[in-house]
Scaffold this motif. Sequence first.
Motif, PDB file in Angstrom:
ATOM      1  N   LEU A   1      26.348  -1.571 -48.274  1.00 27.45           N
ATOM      2  CA  LEU A   1      25.182  -1.306 -49.113  1.00 27.45           C
ATOM      3  C   LEU A   1      23.929  -1.936 -48.505  1.00 27.45           C
ATOM      4  O   LEU A   1      22.847  -1.331 -48.526  1.00 27.45           O
ATOM      5  N   CYS A   2      24.086  -3.135 -47.965  1.00 25.77           N
ATOM      6  CA  CYS A   2      22.943  -3.798 -47.333  1.00 25.77           C
ATOM      7  C   CYS A   2      22.435  -2.995 -46.135  1.00 25.77           C
ATOM      8  O   CYS A   2      21.219  -2.855 -45.929  1.00 25.77           O
ATOM      9  N   GLU A   3      23.354  -2.484 -45.338  1.00 23.49           N
ATOM     10  CA  GLU A   3      22.946  -1.671 -44.191  1.00 23.49           C
ATOM     11  C   GLU A   3      22.175  -0.435 -44.644  1.00 23.49           C
ATOM     12  O   GLU A   3      21.158  -0.066 -44.053  1.00 23.49           O
ATOM     13  N   ALA A   4      22.664   0.191 -45.705  1.00 21.01           N
ATOM     14  CA  ALA A   4      22.033   1.419 -46.180  1.00 21.01           C
ATOM     15  C   ALA A   4      20.663   1.161 -46.803  1.00 21.01           C
ATOM     16  O   ALA A   4      19.781   2.026 -46.754  1.00 21.01           O
ATOM     17  N   SER A   5      20.476  -0.032 -47.353  1.00 17.39           N
ATOM     18  CA  SER A   5      19.243  -0.319 -48.099  1.00 17.39           C
ATOM     19  C   SER A   5      18.261  -1.220 -47.360  1.00 17.39           C
ATOM     20  O   SER A   5      17.151  -1.450 -47.832  1.00 17.39           O
ATOM     21  N   GLY A   6      18.686  -1.772 -46.204  1.00 13.24           N
ATOM     22  CA  GLY A   6      17.806  -2.658 -45.456  1.00 13.24           C
ATOM     23  C   GLY A   6      17.860  -4.106 -45.879  1.00 13.24           C
ATOM     24  O   GLY A   6      17.004  -4.907 -45.509  1.00 13.24           O
ATOM     25  N   ALA A   7      18.869  -4.493 -46.651  1.00 11.38           N
ATOM     26  CA  ALA A   7      19.028  -5.886 -47.065  1.00 11.38           C
ATOM     27  C   ALA A   7      19.897  -6.634 -46.053  1.00 11.38           C
ATOM     28  O   ALA A   7      20.450  -6.050 -45.124  1.00 11.38           O
ATOM     29  N   ASN A   8      20.032  -7.957 -46.249  1.00  9.43           N
ATOM     30  CA  ASN A   8      20.782  -8.808 -45.332  1.00  9.43           C
ATOM     31  C   ASN A   8      21.993  -9.383 -46.053  1.00  9.43           C
ATOM     32  O   ASN A   8      21.861 -10.203 -46.962  1.00  9.43           O
TER      33      ASN A   8
END
Length: 440
Positions: free
Chosen positions: A227-234
């Motif tokens: 989910l982080c990869e898809a949304s730009g989070a870390n």
Amino acid sequence: MKIAVVGSGYVGLVTGVCLADFGHEVICVDQDASKIDALSKGEVPIFEPGLEALLEANVASGRLSFTTELAKSVAGADVVFIAVGTPSRRGDGHADLSFVYAVAREVAAAVSGFTVIATKSTVPVGTGDEVARIVRAINPGADVAVVSNPEFLREGAAIEDFKRPDRIIVGMDDERARAVMSEVYRPLYLNQAPIVFTDRRTAEITKYAANAFLAMKITFINEVADLCEASGANVQEVARGIGLDNRIGSKFLHPGPGYGGSCFPKDTAALVRIGQDFGSPMRLVETTAAVNDARKRDMSRKVIAACGGAVEGLTVGVLGLTFKPNTDDMREAPSIDIISDLQHAGARIVAFDPQGMKAAGVVMQDVAFADSAYTAATDADAVVLITEWNEFRSLDLARLKTVMKRPVFVDLRNVYPPSEMRRHGFSYTSVGRPDVEAMT
């Protein structure tokens, strides 16, 4: 106390060596004569930090010995630990208890005087009841107490875990066993290790529940990483943010290529089957196992994507093969599926692992093994870090880039900061993190 440990695999050997180091008189029993001969000479068949030195010291002291003679060893023992394997049964995922029950029959015929039979092997609920039934059937006059005493050892840190445990679980239905097991673990009193006495069935489920919960934590953070990869989070900052909550804790929140090893895969499968047998489905555990299986394939696709969408004719250097650092255990290691997928896609694999290459050679085909990380990376079109051994945490990145054909680095353990890799000129891919860290 006089203790016999039946089964000299990973759990049995660590248990026997550590109990001898506590001051008990321990004899380890195994039907594999070549293994017993090697152990008697101080040759340890597995890699576990500190185990070989501890074994040698306790053999020299006379407190630890090895034999194939079960009956003689059991006859004089106060406690007999059953520590044989319980692998997944082919075809249905149930734990194979044939070794446990075979040992129970032999022990039943050999015991003399009051004896505690303690099951260290990971076994489904109700196994202790069956062991007790077997003993009564074989030797109706035997004076025994059957207890469940599951292990909670992490490969790579097993000695520390045995000597400084979070807890000791003892399941029993005979109060005489309480005093005996308390004496077995009395040396841990100074460490204030809590001994939890409960019934056998509760102890048996506790072991499976612990492993399944940890497997779910790993799988959960891996899905959060996606989910982080898809949304730009870390994901690493997310893990820190939730891990500081004492109700959650920071351990087992490290994203990567999925769990492997000798315990989590077979124990989650067994717990699913146990739930089905009792009409109480373990749906979260079922999903955990399914997601983890798919995770390894997802990592293969990540590597291929980092190489431009194809690896046909490319050389890929692989760093780390074992399922985790500080072990030579290749059982269910994510590297097996990842490498197989890359080979199927046409890649040539050159791999290096500090301890696992001998075992890897048995389960992998057409893999060239290197003598160092830099040799594995030489002329490689990409390097993939799969297992986070300490020596991979401080690679000379300038040297690494120089020997590679193309500076493509896929870090499946998030060992390196993206900014540092960019600074050294690498095309860098990690798990659940943006291409450039927010603070750079």
